[in-house]
Design an enzyme around this catalytic site. Sequence first.
Site, PDB file in Angstrom:
ATOM      1  N   GLU A  87       0.822  -1.207   0.000  1.00 46.92           N
ATOM      2  CA  GLU A  87       0.000   0.000   0.000  1.00 46.92           C
ATOM      3  C   GLU A  87       0.860   1.263   0.000  1.00 46.92           C
ATOM      4  OE1 GLU A  87      -2.999   0.279  -0.619  1.00 46.92           O
ATOM      5  OE2 GLU A  87      -3.734  -1.760  -0.351  1.00 46.92           O
ATOM      6  N   CYS A 241     -13.992   1.660 -13.508  1.00 50.76           N
ATOM      7  CA  CYS A 241     -14.528   2.998 -13.233  1.00 50.76           C
ATOM      8  C   CYS A 241     -13.388   4.014 -13.224  1.00 50.76           C
ATOM      9  CB  CYS A 241     -15.270   2.989 -11.890  1.00 50.76           C
ATOM     10  SG  CYS A 241     -16.342   4.415 -11.628  1.00 50.76           S
ATOM     11  N   CYS A 248     -18.710   1.325 -18.379  1.00 50.24           N
ATOM     12  CA  CYS A 248     -19.975   1.165 -17.656  1.00 50.24           C
ATOM     13  C   CYS A 248     -20.714  -0.110 -18.057  1.00 50.24           C
ATOM     14  CB  CYS A 248     -20.866   2.382 -17.875  1.00 50.24           C
ATOM     15  SG  CYS A 248     -20.137   3.921 -17.247  1.00 50.24           S
ATOM     16  N   CYS A 251     -19.527  -2.879 -15.831  1.00 47.55           N
ATOM     17  CA  CYS A 251     -19.509  -2.585 -14.395  1.00 47.55           C
ATOM     18  C   CYS A 251     -20.544  -3.440 -13.655  1.00 47.55           C
ATOM     19  CB  CYS A 251     -19.786  -1.104 -14.161  1.00 47.55           C
ATOM     20  SG  CYS A 251     -19.863  -0.662 -12.405  1.00 47.55           S
ATOM     21  N   CYS A 257     -25.862   2.863 -10.142  1.00 48.04           N
ATOM     22  CA  CYS A 257     -25.056   4.063 -10.383  1.00 48.04           C
ATOM     23  C   CYS A 257     -25.928   5.248 -10.809  1.00 48.04           C
ATOM     24  CB  CYS A 257     -24.006   3.769 -11.455  1.00 48.04           C
ATOM     25  SG  CYS A 257     -22.893   5.152 -11.781  1.00 48.04           S
TER      26      CYS A 257
END
Length: 460
Positions: A87, A241, A248, A251, A257
């Site tokens: 991370e 995204c 889309c 998705c 959404c």
Amino acid sequence: MAKNAKGRNTRRPMSIKQEEEIADMEDLFSEGDTHKIRSSLLDWYDENQRDLPWRRRTTAPKSGNVKNFKKEEEEDENRAYGVWVSEVMLQQTRVQTVIDYYNRWMQKWPTLHHLSQASLEEVNQMWAGLGYYRRARFLLEGAKMIVAGGSEFPNTVSALRKVPGIGDYTAGAIASIAFKQVVPVVDGNVVRVLARLKAISANPKDKFTVKNFWKLAAQLVDPLRPGDFNQSLMELGATLCTPLNPNCTSCPVSSQCRALRNSRNDESVMVTDYPMKVVKAKQRNDFSTVCVVEISAVSQDRSQQSKSDSRFLLVKRPDEGLLAGLWEFPCVTLDEEADLSMRRKLIDQLLKKSFRLDPPKNCSIMSRELVGEFVHVFSHIRRKIYVELLVLHLKGGMHDLFKEDGVKTMDWKLLDSESVSSMGLTSAVRKVYSMVQKFKQNGSSNNSIRSRKRPKCSQT
């Protein structure tokens, strides 16, 4: 929630637009949408997650046996360490770039205890090229702090936040992925996904808006698979995204959404309108003159010496500030442009003050050549760098370098060409050295000061 929002904004009246944004932010997901998003995202993630080294783990057998319990505990701590390293590396850096760095890092320091025994110089060398070197220093400091405390790896957000360099996002990632704590994570990818799911047009950098994104993310976290869900949310933002070209049609949560719904109902609205585009702070410009000082063992023509006859002077940057603790060639940074004469004057002052290099008193100049210039961009600085090669012969020999008592020197070392090439240097320093090597191969320039002339270092 409305009460909290009101309490945070009592200092000044809110505009109608601000009130609408706050109402929009406080509109949490319905229970039905929450379950649908969790289920859809986890199913999609199970099928489509990228195979990344920090996601791999070997699951220890579940057993009441003390030996197996300790093995599970140790595995969780090693997983937490791997998540932490990944991370931190992924901040401001592309995934494909991080993979090789992560693998090399874990091979050298496979556990927190191994890392705690490393030096800052070793860590910086391993990190070289990733940029934002403060991240690497915090990793080392954090490892040393945890090990010195004699405690286990922190497994809650509050405990993790006490470790140097671990903020809310990293703490949430470690706690949820490694220790299955039901806590949210919010990074740029998550903000983008949530902003589009809820059609939030508020400034994503605003403190109040950020706080509410955390509320939305906390509501969605799956209680049974918090780590996988958080990763699925980030994975969706990273792969589908995306900022400019969201996919889309593929998705898994497109039916929930609002941004997509708005764009279908109004052709003037685009999914990419969410979140609001924030104008980046303008980069400041500065200038740096770098002098690659080559100490030659012979005083005759340079063509008569071999690579092993010379050494390059490298200096260590201060332990605080930009590029803290890293090695570079002697340089001076300026806020404004300076001509060649002024740049050489400043370099001469640095070499005399810090290293007592004072031609013709204790050294002679074999050549001094302007190599070239280039622009290096940091996150907030656009730096124009001038590169010069200065070849010196020490009258007392290399062993007498900086031998005078009372001289206040920087941390320094002399290295041959092969050693410099194998060092973990920043990309800008590597660029400087590469320019010098290429310049030497192609011959000298018209900007040189030859040894046949009277040795002269200062332009004053």
